[in-house]
Design an enzyme around this catalytic site. Structure first.
Site, PDB file in Angstrom:
ATOM      1  N   ALA A  97       0.874  -1.169   0.000  1.00  0.00           N
ATOM      2  CA  ALA A  97       0.000   0.000   0.000  1.00  0.00           C
ATOM      3  C   ALA A  97       0.912   1.219   0.000  1.00  0.00           C
ATOM      4  O   ALA A  97       1.724   1.398   0.915  1.00  0.00           O
ATOM      5  CB  ALA A  97      -0.906  -0.008   1.222  1.00  0.00           C
ATOM      6  N   SER A  98       0.798   2.046  -1.019  1.00  0.00           N
ATOM      7  CA  SER A  98       1.699   3.193  -1.160  1.00  0.00           C
ATOM      8  C   SER A  98       1.504   4.182  -0.025  1.00  0.00           C
ATOM      9  O   SER A  98       0.452   4.228   0.626  1.00  0.00           O
ATOM     10  CB  SER A  98       1.442   3.901  -2.496  1.00  0.00           C
ATOM     11  OG  SER A  98       1.658   3.033  -3.576  1.00  0.00           O
TER      12      SER A  98
END
Length: 392
Positions: A97-98
């Site tokens: 998840a950025s």
């Protein structure tokens, strides 16, 4: 989520403040509304992996620690080893998840309007697709994920969150023609070449936004405008690094795939420090990577070689040419160079560095890329008619 529900709200407020600080201004009201409607933690798996060693952190075993990672302005690994059990304990990140600040930075750069049709490549956890679907009509967002397990999990999370973008399991490099043409294409994985399907499926005047990497350096975003004649052109931006699209991966190791016992390299010396081209300066590395093409590098500290403290390895991704630059730990003015194969890789690196230095040491933001109808990629500096030289 946590023993105290207030912990989650406080964490979300803290994250929003961190994102606004990173962006230098509050996020747009439409994106803030999406932020509160779609809490990040709701899209994370019960186990994430953190730190350089990719240590497990589970929601059940450490709820406060898990929540902390969910609401830090940082990337968090959500899958390792493509979902398979690690071999011999080796772990590597295959989905993440950025960092929320780069998520909202990219959404701002995408310049989405409510009436747009959007293609997202790389569904991952589904959070970014959910934010997009909250901003535009859910049926106008198509998101594609190559991993069947990740696609199924994301689809369930999105449904539970009350947004319904079209989730496709497939090869993101092919796009999804049935949902197009698109006003916007956003990739959440990096590419070394922009797939032709993305350009073909984008409306004239539409935007493509993708992380970019060369084998030399994974760094920057590329935003392209499509002209409707098979060509796209745009600029790089100096932000972040993303995992490479699975179909463009290379799995190479120096002693396993490149260097052979019968190789007899040529010996020379250099005054150019290897740290100057593969050290802490992303501007130098970015410019060198654009010029070198299919050349990658890796550091080998304290190799089992007499008189060598640090060695920089270079090799082509087809494993036909390699070079090594050695430092003995005492002299900074001379480095021993070994080169093998049809390409003289250290000579190419030296030429690329000298060009960048003579050009005024430009950062990634001064570079751009034109992609022609035949699929060729041409890098440029400042203007599309000022081509970046190619060494290979």
């Amino acid at each position: 989520m946590a023993t105290n529900p207030g912990d989650g709200l406080a964490a979300m407020r803290g994250l929003l403040a961190a994102v606004n600080e990173d962006l230098g201004a509050p996020i747009a009201p439409a994106w803030e509304e999406a932020f509160w409607a779609l809490p990040r933690h709701a899209f994370l798996p019960d186990t994430v992996w953190v730190g350089d060693a990719l240590e497990e952190c589970s929601r059940q075993g450490s709820p406060k620690g898990w929540l902390q990672h969910a609401y830090e302005d940082d990337a968090v690994v959500t899958q390792i080893n493509d979902g398979r059990d690690p071999q011999a304990g080796e772990r590597w990140a295959s989905c993440s998840a950025s960092a929320p600040s780069i998520v909202f930075r990219m959404l701002n750069m995408l310049d989405v309007s409510a009436e747009h049709h959007v293609l997202e490549v790389g569904t991952g956890t589904g959070w970014n697709a959910g934010l997009l679907a909250h901003r535009v009509r859910s049926g106008s967002v198509t998101t594609i994920e190559v991993d069947p397990a990740l696609a199924a999990l994301a689809a369930n999370r999105l449904k539970e969150a009350g947004v319904t973008p079209r989730v496709i399991c497939g090869d993101g490099a092919l796009g999804h023609q049935d949902g197009g043409p698109y006003d916007r294409v956003e990739s959440t994985c990096s590419v070394r070449a922009v797939p032709p399907a993305w350009i073909a499926q984008t409306k004239p005047g539409g935007l493509i936004l993708t992380p970019w990497e060369s084998p030399w350096l994974c760094y920057s975003l590329l935003r392209l405008t499509v002209d409707g004649h098979g060509t796209a052109c745009g600029s790089f931006f100096p932000y972040s690094a993303f995992m490479l699209m699975r179909g463009q991966r290379t799995d190479l190791r120096i002693y396993r795939d490149v260097v052979r016992e019968d190789h007899v390299p040529d010996e020379s010396s250099t005054r150019l420090p290897p740290q100057a081209v593969a050290g802490d300066d992303p501007a130098a590395q970015f410019a060198i990577g654009l010029q070198l093409g299919n050349v990658w590098r890796t550091w080998h500290h304290n190799p089992d070689v007499a008189g060598v403290v640090t060695r920089l390895w270079l090799a082509t991704t087809d494993a036909t040419s390699w070079a090594a630059v050695d430092w003995d730990g005492t002299r900074d003015e001379r480095y021993t160079v070994w080169e093998y194969g049809p390409r003289r890789l250290w000579s190419e690196v030296t030429a690329a560095y000298r060009w960048w230095n003579a050009a005024g040491r430009p950062g990634p933001g001064r570079f751009g890329m034109t992609i022609s109808a035949d699929g060729s990629h041409t890098a440029w500096l400042d203007t599309p008619d000022r081509f970046v030289p190619q060494t290979g």
